[in-house]
Design a protein around this motif. Structure first.
Motif, PDB file in Angstrom:
ATOM      1  N   ALA A  61      11.799   4.944 -27.860  1.00  0.00           N
ATOM      2  CA  ALA A  61      11.313   3.606 -27.539  1.00  0.00           C
ATOM      3  C   ALA A  61      11.240   2.791 -28.816  1.00  0.00           C
ATOM      4  O   ALA A  61      10.955   3.325 -29.894  1.00  0.00           O
ATOM      5  CB  ALA A  61       9.935   3.672 -26.879  1.00  0.00           C
ATOM      6  N   GLY A 105       8.753   7.971 -20.029  1.00  0.00           N
ATOM      7  CA  GLY A 105       8.621   6.523 -20.120  1.00  0.00           C
ATOM      8  C   GLY A 105       7.949   5.950 -21.333  1.00  0.00           C
ATOM      9  O   GLY A 105       7.115   5.037 -21.210  1.00  0.00           O
ATOM     10  N   CYS A 107       7.318   3.368 -24.107  1.00  0.00           N
ATOM     11  CA  CYS A 107       7.753   1.968 -24.213  1.00  0.00           C
ATOM     12  C   CYS A 107       6.739   1.179 -25.031  1.00  0.00           C
ATOM     13  O   CYS A 107       5.621   1.620 -25.267  1.00  0.00           O
ATOM     14  CB  CYS A 107       7.949   1.338 -22.830  1.00  0.00           C
ATOM     15  SG  CYS A 107       6.472   1.307 -21.788  1.00  0.00           S
ATOM     16  N   ASP A 109       4.586  -2.282 -25.178  1.00  0.00           N
ATOM     17  CA  ASP A 109       4.045  -3.382 -24.372  1.00  0.00           C
ATOM     18  C   ASP A 109       3.779  -4.555 -25.311  1.00  0.00           C
ATOM     19  O   ASP A 109       2.739  -4.611 -25.973  1.00  0.00           O
ATOM     20  CB  ASP A 109       2.763  -2.923 -23.681  1.00  0.00           C
ATOM     21  CG  ASP A 109       2.193  -3.972 -22.732  1.00  0.00           C
ATOM     22  OD1 ASP A 109       2.611  -5.147 -22.824  1.00  0.00           O
ATOM     23  OD2 ASP A 109       1.336  -3.627 -21.912  1.00  0.00           O
ATOM     24  N   ASP A 149      10.216   7.251 -15.464  1.00  0.00           N
ATOM     25  CA  ASP A 149      10.404   6.290 -16.552  1.00  0.00           C
ATOM     26  C   ASP A 149       9.544   5.063 -16.275  1.00  0.00           C
ATOM     27  O   ASP A 149       9.185   4.784 -15.119  1.00  0.00           O
ATOM     28  CB  ASP A 149      11.871   5.890 -16.675  1.00  0.00           C
ATOM     29  CG  ASP A 149      12.196   5.261 -18.039  1.00  0.00           C
ATOM     30  OD1 ASP A 149      11.347   5.332 -18.939  1.00  0.00           O
ATOM     31  OD2 ASP A 149      13.304   4.710 -18.189  1.00  0.00           O
ATOM     32  N   VAL A 151       8.778   0.816 -17.927  1.00  0.00           N
ATOM     33  CA  VAL A 151       8.998  -0.231 -18.910  1.00  0.00           C
ATOM     34  C   VAL A 151       7.864  -1.246 -18.799  1.00  0.00           C
ATOM     35  O   VAL A 151       7.265  -1.415 -17.734  1.00  0.00           O
ATOM     36  CB  VAL A 151      10.353  -0.958 -18.707  1.00  0.00           C
ATOM     37  CG1 VAL A 151      11.511  -0.010 -18.930  1.00  0.00           C
ATOM     38  CG2 VAL A 151      10.426  -1.609 -17.333  1.00  0.00           C
ATOM     39  N   TRP A 158       4.020  -3.908 -15.670  1.00  0.00           N
ATOM     40  CA  TRP A 158       4.570  -2.575 -15.866  1.00  0.00           C
ATOM     41  C   TRP A 158       5.383  -2.213 -14.634  1.00  0.00           C
ATOM     42  O   TRP A 158       4.946  -2.444 -13.506  1.00  0.00           O
ATOM     43  CB  TRP A 158       3.461  -1.534 -16.034  1.00  0.00           C
ATOM     44  CG  TRP A 158       2.614  -1.711 -17.246  1.00  0.00           C
ATOM     45  CD1 TRP A 158       2.821  -2.566 -18.288  1.00  0.00           C
ATOM     46  CD2 TRP A 158       1.399  -1.010 -17.534  1.00  0.00           C
ATOM     47  NE1 TRP A 158       1.823  -2.441 -19.217  1.00  0.00           N
ATOM     48  CE2 TRP A 158       0.931  -1.488 -18.780  1.00  0.00           C
ATOM     49  CE3 TRP A 158       0.672  -0.038 -16.871  1.00  0.00           C
ATOM     50  CZ2 TRP A 158      -0.240  -1.021 -19.361  1.00  0.00           C
ATOM     51  CZ3 TRP A 158      -0.495   0.445 -17.452  1.00  0.00           C
ATOM     52  CH2 TRP A 158      -0.938  -0.046 -18.686  1.00  0.00           C
ATOM     53  N   LYS A 187      15.714   6.386 -14.666  1.00  0.00           N
ATOM     54  CA  LYS A 187      15.782   5.621 -15.909  1.00  0.00           C
ATOM     55  C   LYS A 187      15.720   4.131 -15.631  1.00  0.00           C
ATOM     56  O   LYS A 187      16.369   3.634 -14.706  1.00  0.00           O
ATOM     57  CB  LYS A 187      17.085   5.954 -16.647  1.00  0.00           C
ATOM     58  CG  LYS A 187      17.193   5.363 -18.031  1.00  0.00           C
ATOM     59  CD  LYS A 187      16.239   6.035 -19.013  1.00  0.00           C
ATOM     60  CE  LYS A 187      16.407   5.509 -20.430  1.00  0.00           C
ATOM     61  NZ  LYS A 187      15.386   6.044 -21.345  1.00  0.00           N
ATOM     62  N   ALA A 189      15.775   0.121 -17.627  1.00  0.00           N
ATOM     63  CA  ALA A 189      16.132  -0.591 -18.859  1.00  0.00           C
ATOM     64  C   ALA A 189      16.042  -2.085 -18.622  1.00  0.00           C
ATOM     65  O   ALA A 189      16.293  -2.568 -17.512  1.00  0.00           O
ATOM     66  CB  ALA A 189      17.546  -0.234 -19.304  1.00  0.00           C
ATOM     67  N   GLN A 190      15.670  -2.820 -19.666  1.00  0.00           N
ATOM     68  CA  GLN A 190      15.678  -4.278 -19.613  1.00  0.00           C
ATOM     69  C   GLN A 190      16.998  -4.768 -20.190  1.00  0.00           C
ATOM     70  O   GLN A 190      17.370  -4.406 -21.306  1.00  0.00           O
ATOM     71  CB  GLN A 190      14.508  -4.844 -20.401  1.00  0.00           C
ATOM     72  CG  GLN A 190      13.157  -4.457 -19.844  1.00  0.00           C
ATOM     73  CD  GLN A 190      12.022  -5.055 -20.639  1.00  0.00           C
ATOM     74  OE1 GLN A 190      11.873  -6.282 -20.724  1.00  0.00           O
ATOM     75  NE2 GLN A 190      11.191  -4.196 -21.228  1.00  0.00           N
ATOM     76  N   LEU A 195      16.014  -6.295 -14.943  1.00  0.00           N
ATOM     77  CA  LEU A 195      15.650  -4.897 -14.942  1.00  0.00           C
ATOM     78  C   LEU A 195      16.744  -4.079 -14.276  1.00  0.00           C
ATOM     79  O   LEU A 195      17.172  -4.377 -13.167  1.00  0.00           O
ATOM     80  CB  LEU A 195      14.329  -4.709 -14.179  1.00  0.00           C
ATOM     81  CG  LEU A 195      13.650  -3.346 -14.319  1.00  0.00           C
ATOM     82  CD1 LEU A 195      13.223  -3.119 -15.754  1.00  0.00           C
ATOM     83  CD2 LEU A 195      12.435  -3.281 -13.406  1.00  0.00           C
TER      84      LEU A 195
END
Length: 201
Positions: A61, A105, A107, A109, A149, A151, A158, A187, A189-190, A195
């Protein structure tokens, strides 16, 4: 890099202006390397290697700057590895989390300026500074939801994915809502403000 023959996760380090990959080679997991463009790779220093607190594949991350987190994906009571230079150098830190579940997950924030990591057994922990070695229980996911996962979106939401589909929270995990249909995901991803989810269903 030559130290990696099987990749587990790859991420772009904005602050380091390079790709970072974690994987394994010759039965040794926890190998990490970085590359500016992908043509040539260098091995990161301070990597987990054969450390007993690392197990199997790894997850990465980035905080969108030079901070990067590397966590093992299938070991109980793990430590985390943190890089302040975009993935070139990693240092091991404890988590203070006592659990029988693996981490998922990891990540950043940006809305709350904190790192997040999930236990596969449905808990979310937070830590503003991984070098402190102190992670606090932040939220619990719906009963029966096993997270794969998660993000954190720039607006504070979230989004988590698992065998029971997609869920999201707008209040830091106090309440969760199911999204979409029957998706089994592994999984998230941004991508350009959107998304993306990898899975089936």
């Amino acid at each position: 890099p030559g130290s990696i023959t099987a990749a587990g996760d790859v991420i772009w380090s904005v602050g380091g202006a390079q790709f970072v990959v974690v994987g394994s080679a010759s039965g040794t997991s926890g190998q990490i390397g970085y590359s500016a463009a992908g043509a040539s790779w260098s091995a990161s220093t301070g990597v987990p290697g054969t450390d007993a607190a690392w197990g199997g594949s790894g997850l990465l991350a980035s905080n969108g700057a030079s901070g990067m987190l590397a966590v093992p994906s299938n070991v109980s009571n793990p430590s985390v590895w943190y890089s302040a230079d975009g993935g070139a150098t990693f240092t091991k830190y404890a988590t203070g989390i006592t659990t029988s579940a693996a981490l998922r997950g990891p990540c950043w924030d940006s809305y709350r300026s904190t790192w997040l990591v999930c236990l596969q057994g449905s808990y979310v922990y937070s830590c503003a500074n991984p070098t402190s070695g102190v992670w606090a229980l932040e939220a619990t996911m719906p009963a029966g939801f096993v997270v794969e996962d998660m993000v954190a979106l720039p607006d504070g939401r979230w989004v988590a994915v698992g065998d029971d589909g997609l869920i999201d929270s707008t209040d830091g995990g106090a309440n969760w809502e199911k999204l979409g249909g029957a998706i089994t995901g592994t999984k998230l991803a941004q991508v350009d403000g959107r998304l993306a989810v990898f899975g089936s269903g």
